[in-house]
Design an enzyme around this catalytic site. Structure first.
Site, PDB file in Angstrom:
ATOM      1  N   SER A 143       0.861  -1.186   0.000  1.00  0.00           N
ATOM      2  CA  SER A 143       0.000   0.000   0.000  1.00  0.00           C
ATOM      3  C   SER A 143       0.898   1.237   0.000  1.00  0.00           C
ATOM      4  CB  SER A 143      -0.858  -0.009   1.277  1.00  0.00           C
ATOM      5  OG  SER A 143      -1.522   1.222   1.451  1.00  0.00           O
ATOM      6  N   TYR A 156      -2.030  -1.617  10.413  1.00  0.00           N
ATOM      7  CA  TYR A 156      -2.089  -1.735   8.951  1.00  0.00           C
ATOM      8  C   TYR A 156      -0.791  -1.195   8.333  1.00  0.00           C
ATOM      9  CZ  TYR A 156      -4.014  -1.362   4.189  1.00  0.00           C
ATOM     10  OH  TYR A 156      -4.240  -1.508   2.840  1.00  0.00           O
TER      11      TYR A 156
END
Ligand code: NAI
Length: 255
Positions: A143, A156
């Site tokens: 990401s 995350y």
């Protein structure tokens, strides 16, 4: 001739969002696609849509945190389709949105289990099949949050940073086996994951406008924007790429 004609490709978490769009694009370009997910109904529906469109796909129920199941399903896929050429480690969750000092160990571990252990198990059990086949391509969904920080979801960020560097180490370890390993770094993409994240924070429409504004290109991305990058990494067009980061983020990390 399709861009991934004749390849067998496993996509984890392919019932929704980026994984689903990726499975569709790969099938359009000639791959036999193994759609795996924990949402069986949506996974079967994704398979039906591909097969009705003339593609080849089959569904396997698979929780990526269950190592024994990963090993078993990957062997089944090879039995069904004859080989394993490409693995897309896509399944992921956002997890608890709290500052680090408020997080519980369970909340932390839940995200690590899916986003990091899932990639570990997938890679571990794909590599022997790819070695048998004489090579392959592993594509890991990291990401922009694996490259830069933001004021939210600490587990995350940690998980996606781990995926970024796991990718480079595996790229080095398996280069001699002709197995390429690359990571993909999406900006915000409009999927159920992002919609749910905004719903937990409050107003989805207002949240979307704020997310749009974070991307210099003026809006969040679509699943196909990422699927096309994954298709490139799955195909021989990217044969000189390994250990690389494919950033597809509307300019988010250019700032
Ligand atoms: P999504 O939530 O729309 O889809 C994720 C899929 O994974 C779902 O089908 C879900 O059922 C499945 N899944 C969840 N836990 C699982 C498990 N334990 N085992 C197997 N499958 C499981 O998510 P989205 O947005 O499509 O994300 C896909 C990947 O891309 C994730 O790794 C995510 O972190 C990453 N990503 C997404 C971005 C976005 O803005 N949507 C941005 C950057 C990265």
């Amino acid at each position: 001739m399709g861009r991934v004609e004749g390849k067998t490709i496993i996509v984890t978490g392919a019932a929704h969002g980026i994984g689903k769009a990726t499975a569709q694009r790969l099938a359009e370009e000639g791959a036999s696609v193994a759609i795996t997910d924990v949402d069986d109904e949506a996974g079967e529906a994704a398979v039906d849509a591909i097969n009705k469109n003339g593609g080849t796909a089959q569904y396997w129920s698979l929780d990526v945190t269950d190592e024994a199941a990963v090993e078993e399903v990957f062997a089944d896929v090879v039995d069904a389709f004859g080989s394993l050429d490409v693995l897309v480690n896509n399944a992921g969750i956002t997890g608890a949105d709290k500052p680090t000092h408020e997080l519980t160990k369970e909340e932390w571990n839940e995200v690590m289990d899916v986003n990091v252990n899932g990639v570990f198990y997938g890679t571990k059990h794909a590599v022997p099949h790819m070695q048998d086949a004489g090579g392959g391509s592993i594509i890991n969904l990291s990401s922009i949050y694996g490259i830069v920080g933001a004021e939210d979801i600490p587990p995350y960020h940690a998980s996606k940073g781990a995926v970024r560097t796991m990718t480079k180490t595996d790229a080095l370890n398996y280069a001699d086996d002709n197995i390429r390993v690359n990571s993909v770094h999406p900006g915000f993409i409009w999927t159920p994951l992002v919609e749910e994240f905004l719903r937990e924070q409050g107003d989805v429409e207002e949240g979307r406008k704020q997310l749009d504004a974070l991307h210099p290109i003026g809006h969040v991305g679509e699943p196909d924007d990422i699927a096309n990058g994954i298709l490139f990494l799955a195909s021989e067009e990217s044969k000189f790429m390994t250990g690389s980061e494919l950033v597809i983020d509307g300019g988010y990390t250019a700032k």
